[in-house]
Scaffold this active site. Structure first.
Site, mmCIF file in Angstrom:
data_model
loop_
_atom_site.group_PDB
_atom_site.id
_atom_site.type_symbol
_atom_site.label_atom_id
_atom_site.label_comp_id
_atom_site.label_asym_id
_atom_site.label_seq_id
_atom_site.Cartn_x
_atom_site.Cartn_y
_atom_site.Cartn_z
ATOM 1 N N ASP A 128 0.855 -1.167 0.000
ATOM 2 C CA ASP A 128 0.000 0.000 0.000
ATOM 3 C C ASP A 128 0.906 1.235 0.000
ATOM 4 O O ASP A 128 2.111 1.151 0.271
ATOM 5 C CB ASP A 128 -0.948 0.001 1.202
ATOM 6 N N GLU B 42 -17.540 9.632 5.133
ATOM 7 C CA GLU B 42 -16.960 8.301 5.300
ATOM 8 C C GLU B 42 -16.014 8.061 4.135
ATOM 9 O O GLU B 42 -16.361 8.247 2.981
ATOM 10 C CB GLU B 42 -18.040 7.213 5.365
#
Length: 729
Positions: free
Chosen positions: A259, A471
């Site tokens: 990542d 979110e």
């Protein structure tokens, strides 16, 4: 719409399964790598890999995104967000969407290459899908996933990968990447230092199955590690995850990517190494091949110091160049079936039609008291459309999105549908999360407008919920909660207040929720006659919602997550034990259960039977006749659940799905295979066992829990089967 997979299926062996072809590509890759200097090798292990002109290697940036459309590189079809697509419960359709995404990806890539654009988000390696399990509704990135269930996530993940990668025997259409491996679902603000402690049983039963399916069934080309640690090991440098499980247990042949900037967390966040070189050595030695970031530029120094064997670097480079060869990116004479896809394929009429169909299929009807829906346009003079999501484009798209040429908000979709026949009054109602819209007001600055719109309207459509600013991922620009996670499951700001104002008006109210996660809307369930969950429905979302509200489209979506009644019933966010989480382990009653969704018609199941009362290693089959009992055409989601009838086992778990489109009055007989693995559970050592004993099989349009029965009015009777002798899968 005709798709390439329809033409390519059934031809010679696909590239992901052809060992001989892969061996040929590996030989070519090894020859290339053998000609590189150590410094050249190191530079090829970061996402922005430079050109090596003497070897005929162009610059290439590995970082691209395609979660629900080609992202962050200009115009593209913006399909419904991943959680929305999961609500279709439709494997075939998911592959169609992914194939459309890969078609646009190739079209854009062909144009970018023609004009020598090698920038970020301009490659064919798409870091999608996200097959993490949405274990807690507070997690901000949950809307990137296919929901809370390992089986559903596995099935949709496999087909999404197949749609991206194609079915050609020589080349990948694009390269998919299953992320984030593994045991990763928040908290976002702790991810750079967090240690997810999980039992072996939960890991194998819940967190790993979708990754395993993407690797072993779909032949996914890449796997991305997660930011956090799992059981003390940084995921991007975990021997357990990357070597023992991914390579040795599952036989993964592709490449592993970190990542973004996750390697620097080894020393900067997790504190398991002393500095960059140690972090790089841990990652590379344990199986990470590509660094999203720049820290792998230390690889050359680490090799010279004896911290990394150069043979391991060569292994990583061979994997990376094999991917580029499979994509047809090396060699001037290579010609793939995808090189002639024109730029005009992007955002074409076909793509827009598919996108509208996707948005329609995602919508879930949660409540429809006294058949308020569908609305009768001929009986309505004025419609009120109220709420902060009435005209909120951000609530259409979620995150990791592209840029559509046209967006249809809920208000715009209703206005278009109503035409000149019906007056549409629109009010923002309140801010999405703040106490007021105007900074200079005394507060409640649209309440009078809400009351006026309600008074003048025959029916009121309340558009509430969230958007990707509430979110999302840690660090997302403009995220109200900074970390991206939700603090609770409530409607934010003053949304509940304006909903109550609308209901107090005495007019019929329809609540349309746009969100990427479950909300605790218990008050609405008691007081609002009709509730629709629209998710983040993509650029065509407003048109789709309008067509569902007025009955041109019969809702068919099902919930891929549990809607809880309260935040308080959830376990601690940082607790990765599955006890008390999701429909599989929860002991409380859901507000709206996983797998639930209503229709404008009803479906009946008859002649439900099993092929045998005994389950052996070959499994069993289920047969049933499904009939559309109503006067409207519709689609039914057949769900098969299995429950082990013994203590300390999960609730009934989803083990098969089938989507049926049935005309009014039509019946269809179906046969569904249940392999022996559908009856297996992992033990504390990670062994998948089918234990001797009794099992229940449930076949219906929802899960077999009491709340689903109360909401649908249909009870799903159990079918009993027996396993006479235990065996290991």
């Amino acid at each position: 719409m005709a798709f390439a997979s329809d033409r390519l299926r059934g031809r010679k062996m696909e590239i992901v399964k052809d060992k001989a072809k892969n061996a040929e590509y590996e030989k070519r890759a090894r020859s290339l790598v053998a000609q590189m200097t150590l410094e050249e090798k190191a530079f090829q292990m970061v996402n922005s890999a430079p050109a090596i002109e003497r070897l005929g290697i162009k610059a290439y940036n590995w970082w691209n995104e395609a979660l629900h459309g080609v992202a962050r590189a200009g115009k593209a079809t913006v399909f419904p967000q991943a959680i929305s697509l999961a609500a279709t419960f439709d494997e075939d359709f998911i592959e169609q969407v992914a194939e459309a995404v890969s078609t646009e990806g190739r079209a854009k890539f062909n144009a970018q290459q023609k004009f020598e654009d090698f920038d970020i988000y301009k490659g064919l390696t798409f870091w999608s899908p996200n097959v993490n399990i949405f274990r807690d509704p507070r997690w901000g990135r949950g809307h990137e996933t296919f929901g809370e269930d390992p089986y559903l996530t596995s099935r949709l993940g496999v087909r999404f990968v197949e749609g991206l990668q194609g079915h050609d025997e020589n080349y990948l259409k694009t390269a998919a990447c299953a992320k984030h491996f593994a045991v990763h679902s928040g908290p976002e603000d702790l991810r750079h230092e967090f240690n997810a402690v999980v039992s072996i049983q939960d890991m194998y039963e819940t967190y790993l199955p979708a990754f395993k399916a993407c690797v072993q069934e779909a032949g996914v080309e890449a796997v991305m590690g997660a930011y956090n640690r799992t059981n003390d090991e940084p995921c991007c440098g975990s021997k357990t995850l990357l070597q023992d499980i991914l390579r040795e247990e599952w036989g993964f042949q592709g490449h592993v990517v970190s990542d973004c900037w996750a390697i620097r967390d080894f020393h900067g966040g997790h504190g398991v190494t002393a500095g960059p070189e140690e972090s790089v050595a841990m990652a590379v030695n344990h199986g990470c091949d590509l660094n999203c970031g720049e820290l792998f530029l230390y690889v050359a120094d680490a090799v010279r110091k004896g911290m990394i064997p150069e043979a391991r670097v060569d292994e990583a480079l061979v994997r990376l160049f094999m991917t580029r060869i499979k994509l047809g990116l090396l060699g001037d004479k290579e010609k793939t079936p995808y090189d002639d896809i024109p730029y005009t394929a992007v955002d074409s009429r076909q793509m827009q039609e598919l996108n509208l169909r996707a948005a329609e299929k995602c919508i879930v009807l949660l409540k429809n008291e006294n058949n308020l829906l569908p609305l009768d346009k001929s009986a309505i003079g004025t419609i009120g459309v109220i709420g902060p999501n009435a005209n909120n484009r951000k609530a259409l798209v979620g995150n990791y999105e592209g840029t559509a040429s046209r967006y249809y908000t809920i208000a715009e979709g209703i206005q278009e549908y109503a035409g000149e026949d019906v007056r549409v009054l629109v009010s923002e109602g309140c801010h999405l999360y703040r106490e007021q819209i105007s900074n200079l007001s005394r507060g409640k600055d649209r309440d009078s407008e809400v009351k006026a719109v309600c008074e003048a309207s025959d029916v009121v459509i309340m558009c509430l919920g969230l958007d990707a600013g509430l979110e999302g991922e840690e660090g997302d620009q403009g995220n109200q909660y900074a970390s991206g996670d939700k603090p609770n499951l409530h409607l934010p700001g003053r949304q509940q207040e304006i909903l109550e104002i609308a209901c107090a008006s005495g007019k019929p109210v329809v609540l349309v929720l746009l969100s990427g996660s479950a909300l605790a809307v218990g008050w609405a369930d008691e007081h609002v006659p009709a509730i629709v969950q629209g998710w983040y429905p993509g650029a065509q979302g407003g048109r789709a919602v309008a067509r569902v509200l007025f009955g041109d489209k019969n809702p068919e979506g099902r919930l891929p997550v549990t809607f809880y009644r309260t935040t308080e019933e959830l376990p601690a966010f940082t607790d990765y034990s599955m006890q008390g989480r999701t429909y599989r382990y929860m002991q409380t009653e859901a507000l709206y259960p996983f797998g639930y969704g209503l229709s404008y018609t009803t479906f009946a199941y008859t002649d439900v039977a099993l092929s045998s009362p005994v389950v052996g290693e070959e499994g069993i089959t289920v047969k049933a006749v499904v009939t559309n009992m109503g006067s409207r055409d519709g689609a039914e989601t057949v769900q098969v659940y299995v429950k082990a009838v013994r203590e300390a086992t999960p609730n009934a778990q989803l083990k098969a799905i089938r989507k049926l489109s049935l005309q009014a009055g039509q019946s269809q007989e179906i046969t569904i295979a249940l392999p022996a693995s559908a009856f297996a559970l992992y033990d504390t050592q990670g062994i998948n066992r089918v234990e001797a004993g009794n099992y229940h099989v449930f076949v219906g349009g929802a899960q077999p829990d009491g709340r689903s029965e109360a909401l649908t009015g249909q009870k799903i009777p159990p079918l009993s089967v027996e396993v006479r002798e235990s065996f290991v899968i």
